[in-house]
Write a protein that holds these residues in place. Sequence first.
Motif, PDB file in Angstrom:
ATOM      1  N   ARG A 158      -2.138 -12.019   1.531  1.00 26.31           N
ATOM      2  CA  ARG A 158      -2.274 -12.602   3.046  1.00 26.31           C
ATOM      3  C   ARG A 158      -1.248 -11.516   3.918  1.00 26.31           C
ATOM      4  N   VAL A 159      -0.478 -10.687   3.493  1.00 28.28           N
ATOM      5  CA  VAL A 159       0.258  -9.774   4.079  1.00 28.28           C
ATOM      6  C   VAL A 159       0.118  -8.356   3.484  1.00 28.28           C
ATOM      7  N   LEU A 160      -0.103  -7.246   4.364  1.00 34.57           N
ATOM      8  CA  LEU A 160      -0.265  -6.066   3.655  1.00 34.57           C
ATOM      9  C   LEU A 160       0.836  -5.049   4.232  1.00 34.57           C
ATOM     10  N   LEU A 161       1.508  -4.640   3.398  1.00 37.20           N
ATOM     11  CA  LEU A 161       2.862  -3.840   3.747  1.00 37.20           C
ATOM     12  C   LEU A 161       2.473  -2.251   3.364  1.00 37.20           C
ATOM     13  N   PHE A 162       2.658  -1.471   4.456  1.00 37.88           N
ATOM     14  CA  PHE A 162       2.503  -0.181   4.339  1.00 37.88           C
ATOM     15  C   PHE A 162       3.786   0.570   3.976  1.00 37.88           C
TER      16      PHE A 162
ATOM     17  N   MET B 231       0.945  -1.205   0.206  1.00 39.41           N
ATOM     18  CA  MET B 231      -0.190  -0.107  -0.012  1.00 39.41           C
ATOM     19  C   MET B 231       0.937   1.213   0.154  1.00 39.41           C
ATOM     20  N   VAL B 232       0.441   1.956  -1.062  1.00 38.78           N
ATOM     21  CA  VAL B 232       1.517   3.301  -1.209  1.00 38.78           C
ATOM     22  C   VAL B 232       0.894   4.291  -1.438  1.00 38.78           C
ATOM     23  N   PRO B 233       0.287   5.237  -0.364  1.00 38.88           N
ATOM     24  CA  PRO B 233      -0.328   6.494  -0.450  1.00 38.88           C
ATOM     25  C   PRO B 233       0.525   7.622  -1.509  1.00 38.88           C
ATOM     26  N   VAL B 234       0.061   8.262  -2.225  1.00 35.33           N
ATOM     27  CA  VAL B 234       0.829   9.211  -3.145  1.00 35.33           C
ATOM     28  C   VAL B 234       0.239  10.464  -3.047  1.00 35.33           C
ATOM     29  N   MET B 235       1.015  11.588  -3.066  1.00 34.27           N
ATOM     30  CA  MET B 235       0.525  12.877  -3.313  1.00 34.27           C
ATOM     31  C   MET B 235       1.644  13.864  -4.086  1.00 34.27           C
ATOM     32  N   ASN B 236       1.716  13.822  -5.422  1.00 30.85           N
ATOM     33  CA  ASN B 236       2.787  14.549  -6.105  1.00 30.85           C
ATOM     34  C   ASN B 236       4.446  14.016  -5.730  1.00 30.85           C
ATOM     35  N   GLU B 237       4.502  12.969  -5.976  1.00 32.77           N
ATOM     36  CA  GLU B 237       5.642  12.049  -5.938  1.00 32.77           C
ATOM     37  C   GLU B 237       6.251  11.566  -7.109  1.00 32.77           C
ATOM     38  N   ARG B 238       6.284  12.157  -8.054  1.00 31.49           N
ATOM     39  CA  ARG B 238       6.780  11.936  -9.499  1.00 31.49           C
ATOM     40  C   ARG B 238       8.313  11.547  -9.520  1.00 31.49           C
ATOM     41  N   ARG B 239       8.824  12.221  -8.491  1.00 32.64           N
ATOM     42  CA  ARG B 239      10.506  12.117  -8.549  1.00 32.64           C
ATOM     43  C   ARG B 239      10.872  10.612  -7.800  1.00 32.64           C
TER      44      ARG B 239
ATOM     45  N   GLY C 189      -5.376   7.024   2.811  1.00 36.70           N
ATOM     46  CA  GLY C 189      -5.016   6.050   1.448  1.00 36.70           C
ATOM     47  C   GLY C 189      -4.746   4.742   1.988  1.00 36.70           C
ATOM     48  N   ARG C 190      -4.183   4.788   3.324  1.00 37.27           N
ATOM     49  CA  ARG C 190      -3.723   3.422   3.938  1.00 37.27           C
ATOM     50  C   ARG C 190      -5.151   2.438   3.940  1.00 37.27           C
ATOM     51  N   SER C 191      -6.435   3.123   4.527  1.00 36.75           N
ATOM     52  CA  SER C 191      -7.208   2.247   4.681  1.00 36.75           C
ATOM     53  C   SER C 191      -8.174   2.021   3.309  1.00 36.75           C
ATOM     54  N   ILE C 192      -8.137   3.011   2.271  1.00 38.28           N
ATOM     55  CA  ILE C 192      -8.523   2.608   0.888  1.00 38.28           C
ATOM     56  C   ILE C 192      -7.550   1.690   0.214  1.00 38.28           C
ATOM     57  N   GLY C 193      -6.317   1.553   0.218  1.00 35.67           N
ATOM     58  CA  GLY C 193      -5.436   0.679  -0.283  1.00 35.67           C
ATOM     59  C   GLY C 193      -5.797  -0.671   0.347  1.00 35.67           C
ATOM     60  N   ALA C 194      -5.905  -0.690   1.796  1.00 34.70           N
ATOM     61  CA  ALA C 194      -6.050  -2.027   2.549  1.00 34.70           C
ATOM     62  C   ALA C 194      -7.621  -2.738   2.013  1.00 34.70           C
ATOM     63  N   SER C 195      -8.435  -1.872   1.871  1.00 33.75           N
ATOM     64  CA  SER C 195      -9.721  -2.235   1.579  1.00 33.75           C
ATOM     65  C   SER C 195      -9.798  -3.148   0.039  1.00 33.75           C
ATOM     66  N   SER C 196      -8.936  -2.792  -0.607  1.00 30.79           N
ATOM     67  CA  SER C 196      -8.736  -3.158  -1.941  1.00 30.79           C
ATOM     68  C   SER C 196      -7.869  -4.576  -2.018  1.00 30.79           C
ATOM     69  N   ALA C 197      -6.905  -4.729  -0.983  1.00 31.36           N
ATOM     70  CA  ALA C 197      -5.780  -5.583  -1.066  1.00 31.36           C
ATOM     71  C   ALA C 197      -6.177  -7.210  -1.118  1.00 31.36           C
ATOM     72  N   ASN C 198      -5.852  -7.886  -1.877  1.00 42.35           N
ATOM     73  CA  ASN C 198      -6.011  -9.516  -1.625  1.00 42.35           C
ATOM     74  C   ASN C 198      -5.095 -10.137  -0.961  1.00 42.35           C
TER      75      ASN C 198
ATOM     76  N   VAL D 211      -2.448   4.798  -4.087  1.00 48.38           N
ATOM     77  CA  VAL D 211      -3.536   5.362  -3.772  1.00 48.38           C
ATOM     78  C   VAL D 211      -2.961   6.984  -4.108  1.00 48.38           C
ATOM     79  N   VAL D 212      -3.348   7.375  -5.398  1.00 46.01           N
ATOM     80  CA  VAL D 212      -3.030   8.547  -5.698  1.00 46.01           C
ATOM     81  C   VAL D 212      -4.097   9.612  -5.363  1.00 46.01           C
ATOM     82  N   ASN D 213      -3.689  10.767  -4.436  1.00 44.50           N
ATOM     83  CA  ASN D 213      -4.836  11.582  -4.019  1.00 44.50           C
ATOM     84  C   ASN D 213      -4.239  13.235  -4.157  1.00 44.50           C
ATOM     85  N   GLY D 214      -5.006  13.800  -4.872  1.00 40.05           N
ATOM     86  CA  GLY D 214      -4.684  15.196  -5.137  1.00 40.05           C
ATOM     87  C   GLY D 214      -3.304  15.568  -5.744  1.00 40.05           C
ATOM     88  N   SER D 215      -2.982  14.794  -6.652  1.00 39.73           N
ATOM     89  CA  SER D 215      -1.650  14.890  -7.274  1.00 39.73           C
ATOM     90  C   SER D 215      -2.024  15.444  -8.508  1.00 39.73           C
ATOM     91  N   THR D 216      -1.092  16.369  -8.984  1.00 35.70           N
ATOM     92  CA  THR D 216      -1.150  17.293 -10.159  1.00 35.70           C
ATOM     93  C   THR D 216       0.139  17.164 -11.008  1.00 35.70           C
TER      94      THR D 216
END
Length: 237
Positions: free
Chosen positions: A72-76, A1-9, A61-70, A30-35
Amino acid sequence: MVPVMNERRTIGRVIREAQRIHESTEVIVVVNGSTDGSAAIARRSGARVIEYAEPLGHDVGRSIGASSANGRVLLFIDGDMIIPAGALKPFVQAVLSGETDVALNNYSGPTNKPVVHSVVLAKHALNALLNRPDLNGTSMTAVPHAISRKALETIGVDALSVPPLAHAKAVQLGLRVAPVRRINVGKLNLPRVGRERTNPLELLIVGDHLEAIDWMISQNSGSEGSADWPRKQDMTR
């Protein structure tokens, strides 16, 4: 799970390292508010991208990613920290092997200063209240950390948006919680001067710890607790 906001670099390299952790790795960004085109880079890099035009708020973004993950282990992890796959594997392996349900970064923050940061104090205080002083300042607030599917079901997806609350639930509800490896994220975490000016994370994170403590009080007293008390930022001063 990787929350992202303007991390193109960094996002492309973060994804590449994550893909090397395990042969069955699913990388959810989980990309949110990125431009800045972060979402397009993440897609080209082979990640599964969940995109929102507006910022979701810290850690949502952690919750959103986790709710979609399939898995056995979730890494944040975070989109602005390039951590080699070799340093991330122990967190996943500790959960896969059954050693622990929650594998924490063994990083307690800078404690050797004359004036210790309020977030560092809050983490230590929460663990003391949880009767886990052995955890020092380790917490689900800090990445990287990994949890089992059992831990996700016990803690609940929504709690992941408030990491200290998720941490308190993990300990209080009987999950095995242990530090696994130390990664000094204090050196990797780039300062966000502009973002801090409009949304001071120190106050938010301390407020999240108050929310965790309020939940603990409600569990111990059998009452509902105060729903709005922890979010009053003036109480963090």
